[in-house]
Write a protein that holds these residues in place. Structure first.
Motif, PDB file in Angstrom:
ATOM      1  N   ARG A   1      21.807  -0.292   2.207  1.00  0.00           N
ATOM      2  CA  ARG A   1      20.979   0.525   1.498  1.00  0.00           C
ATOM      3  C   ARG A   1      21.772   1.666   0.795  1.00  0.00           C
ATOM      4  O   ARG A   1      22.752   1.995   1.322  1.00  0.00           O
TER       5      ARG A   1
ATOM      6  N   ARG B   1      12.899  -1.216   3.475  1.00  0.00           N
ATOM      7  CA  ARG B   1      11.768  -1.918   2.866  1.00  0.00           C
ATOM      8  C   ARG B   1      11.289  -1.623   1.501  1.00  0.00           C
ATOM      9  O   ARG B   1      11.312  -0.304   1.327  1.00  0.00           O
ATOM     10  N   PRO B   2      11.049  -2.383   0.647  1.00  0.00           N
ATOM     11  CA  PRO B   2      10.858  -2.042  -0.865  1.00  0.00           C
ATOM     12  C   PRO B   2       9.553  -1.380  -0.786  1.00  0.00           C
ATOM     13  O   PRO B   2       8.536  -1.767  -0.027  1.00  0.00           O
ATOM     14  N   GLU B   3       9.592  -0.278  -1.796  1.00  0.00           N
ATOM     15  CA  GLU B   3       8.451   0.362  -2.394  1.00  0.00           C
ATOM     16  C   GLU B   3       7.379  -0.450  -2.742  1.00  0.00           C
ATOM     17  O   GLU B   3       7.519  -1.267  -3.402  1.00  0.00           O
ATOM     18  N   LYS B   4       5.957  -0.235  -2.310  1.00  0.00           N
ATOM     19  CA  LYS B   4       4.921  -1.324  -2.502  1.00  0.00           C
ATOM     20  C   LYS B   4       4.618  -0.621  -4.060  1.00  0.00           C
ATOM     21  O   LYS B   4       4.500   0.436  -4.304  1.00  0.00           O
TER      22      LYS B   4
END
Length: 554
Positions: free
Chosen positions: A284, A291-294
């Motif tokens: 990263r 974890r990809p941003e929602k």
């Protein structure tokens, strides 16, 4: 021309620390810097855990001086509910003072040590990235893994310091069965558990770009570990306890069998989690999470367009976590209310404290005593929520909002409304869990309503706690950490003070000391109304201070 080109080629891109020892370059300097930053914070944590353990061990000697008292306590704690609250059944076979300490305290303090370790890791890794300081530091000669390695090193040093102090101080009490070898294992069990949860946090800080999210996930792992331990110890074979680092620590059977090998499981898991954290950090970018941003909706909802709606969104995770935790905490305490009479019958100091509280039954008196512990945990939530405006200010997120037509009072008041309303909600959930489980264990259905009312009676005291926090935020923002004195003092004086018979004036200094001790006492509305007025005055004073001082900008 050729010479100039060659010179530029040699100086254009100096090699960075990419492999080998270079990825840890600067770790020693970051360790020293982190220790300097946390010298007060870690000292308070370590001393609080040490003194709490020492005072508990001393109280065991006073409360259970007669072997018959210890035998009665062992018989009571042998029930499934008692084992879930304390630890494995094997400790009860020879219930010495050391066995009591290992069964009743080790699992509880292991959770607190885990909390300390998680906060150390997130503070020196994810928080540094979120504020942009990590990117600035890593633009110098600092290796890619230096921040995480330094944070883990500080967490390990803190846990080892606690372990050493416990190993030295506990035998010094001169209590029968609390010997040097057992105390060394007792301290090592704390350190091993704390290191495991520090390594777990090393993974969670890679998953999300936000400090609160990383802390929340790591704390959820601690909660699951405690629940697995409790479920395993209350069952027949205890298999679930072997899935929990807390269960491994308690299965050292400190002061009973003194088994060291379960700690090897802790060290193996810690090593695996730490290695995973280092590997994930290479996948990263700095400041980002795996974890990809929602992705949000194209247009914000109407609620997010208001200060209160935004505050609710920001506090949502913490509120849900505390609500669920306090509901379970209340249910656990309620499950042993039916056995309170047998459990406490022969403990003179507890009986004296219960007599001073009053009540028509031991269950009601004990519930009134336990309610102080539940409300102190709720006070921890309201302090966190009330101090959130300060976090938003120091992070630079308050300035753009206040540059619009939003007033300071409306912006701060939205966070305070969530703190006060959320605190009342978590009290309600705790009372529901306490009352439902208590009614089931005692067979008294009326206890549900009584305990819900007893919990809600403490809401004005929580509002006063919020008021103290907002006064500090408004007038003394750099001293806002002093707001934590309120819940800590409430626990020491309101709960331990009942057993140790502290002077009455000390209890009067706490807002929680003025709340009627329901369900044992009669409801008196006067102190509740006075506390509400005091809370309103403190909030007004704090908002007035915030309107008059300069905003901290980035």
């Amino acid at each position: 021309m050729s010479t100039a080109t060659t010179a530029r080629a040699r100086t254009a891109a100096p090699p960075g620390p990419a492999t080998g020892a270079g990825v840890l370059t600067g770790t020693g300097t970051l360790i020293r810097f982190a220790l300097r930053r946390d010298r007060v914070r870690l000292t308070v944590w370590i001393l609080a855990l040490l003194l709490g353990t020492l005072s508990t061990a001393s109280n065991y000697r006073e409360l259970y001086s007669d072997p018959a008292d210890r035998a009665n306590a062992a018989e009571t704690l042998g029930s499934p509910a008692g084992l879930a609250m304390s630890g494995p059944r094997h400790y009860l076979d020879d219930y010495t003072f050391g066995a009591m300490l290992g069964q009743q305290m080790l699992g509880f303090t292991a959770v607190l040590v885990g909390l300390m370790s998680v906060l150390v890791i997130t503070r020196h890794t994810r928080a540094e990235e979120e504020t942009g300081r990590a990117e600035l530091v890593r633009s110098t000669v600092v290796g890619r893994h230096a921040h995480l390695a330094a944070a883990l090193s500080v967490a390990v040093l803190a846990n080892l310091a606690l372990a050493l102090l416990l190993a030295v101080a506990l035998p010094g009490l001169g209590i029968e069965s609390i010997d040097t070898s057992g105390s060394l294992l007792y301290g090592a069990a704390h350190a091993a558990t704390g290191i495991v949860f520090a390594a777990v946090a090393a993974i969670t800080v890679q998953l999300t770009a936000h400090t609160r999210g990383a802390s929340g996930m790591a704390l959820a792992v601690i909660g699951v570990a405690y629940v697995l331990r409790a479920a395993g110890d209350s069952g027949e074979n205890g298999a679930l306890s072997w899935l929990s680092p807390v269960g491994w620590a308690q299965r050292t059977y400190v002061y009973v069998d003194d088994r060291w090998w379960p700690l090897l499981l802790c060290l193996a898991l810690a090593a695996a989690c730490a290695a995973t954290g280092f590997v994930l950090s290479t996948r990263r970018d700095v400041g980002a999470g795996l974890r990809p941003e929602k992705l949000g909706a194209p247009h914000a909802s109407n609620s997010l367009g208001t200060p209160l709606g935004l505050a609710l969104r920001l506090h949502r995770g913490t509120l849900v976590g505390f609500g669920a935790g306090l509901f379970l905490m209340g249910a656990m305490y309620g499950s042993i209310l039916g056995q309170a009479d047998d459990m406490l019958r022969d403990i003179d100091q507890i009986q004296e404290a219960l007599e001073r509280i009053g009540g028509s039954s031991t269950a009601e008196s004990f519930a009134s005593m336990v309610m102080v512990v539940i409300t102190v945990v709720a006070a921890v939530y309201v302090v966190m929520a009330a101090l959130r405006p300060r976090s938003e200010e120091t992070a630079g997120r308050a300035e753009p909002l206040l540059a619009t037509g939003l007033s300071r009072s409306r912006w701060t008041g939205s966070h305070l409304a969530v703190a006060m309303g959320g605190g009342t909600l978590v009290l309600l959930l705790a009372g529901l869990g306490f009352g439902a489980a208590g009614a089931a264990s005692t067979g008294d259905a009326a206890l549900l309503g009584k305990l819900v009312g007893a919990a809600l009676a403490y809401a004005p005291a929580l509002w006063v706690t919020v008021g103290v926090a907002v006064v500090l935020f408004g007038w003394f923002p750099r001293a806002n950490a002093a707001a934590w004195i309120v819940p800590v003092y409430a626990f020491v004086v309101g709960y331990l003070g009942q057993i140790l018979q502290f002077p009455g004036w000390m209890n009067n200094l706490s807002p929680f000391g003025h709340v009627p001790r329901l369900p044992a006492a009669e409801l008196d509305w006067t102190p509740l109304l006075v506390l509400t007025l005091v809370a309103a005055g403190l909030v007004w004073l704090g908002l007035a201070g915030f309107r008059r001082r300069d905003l901290e900008t980035k």
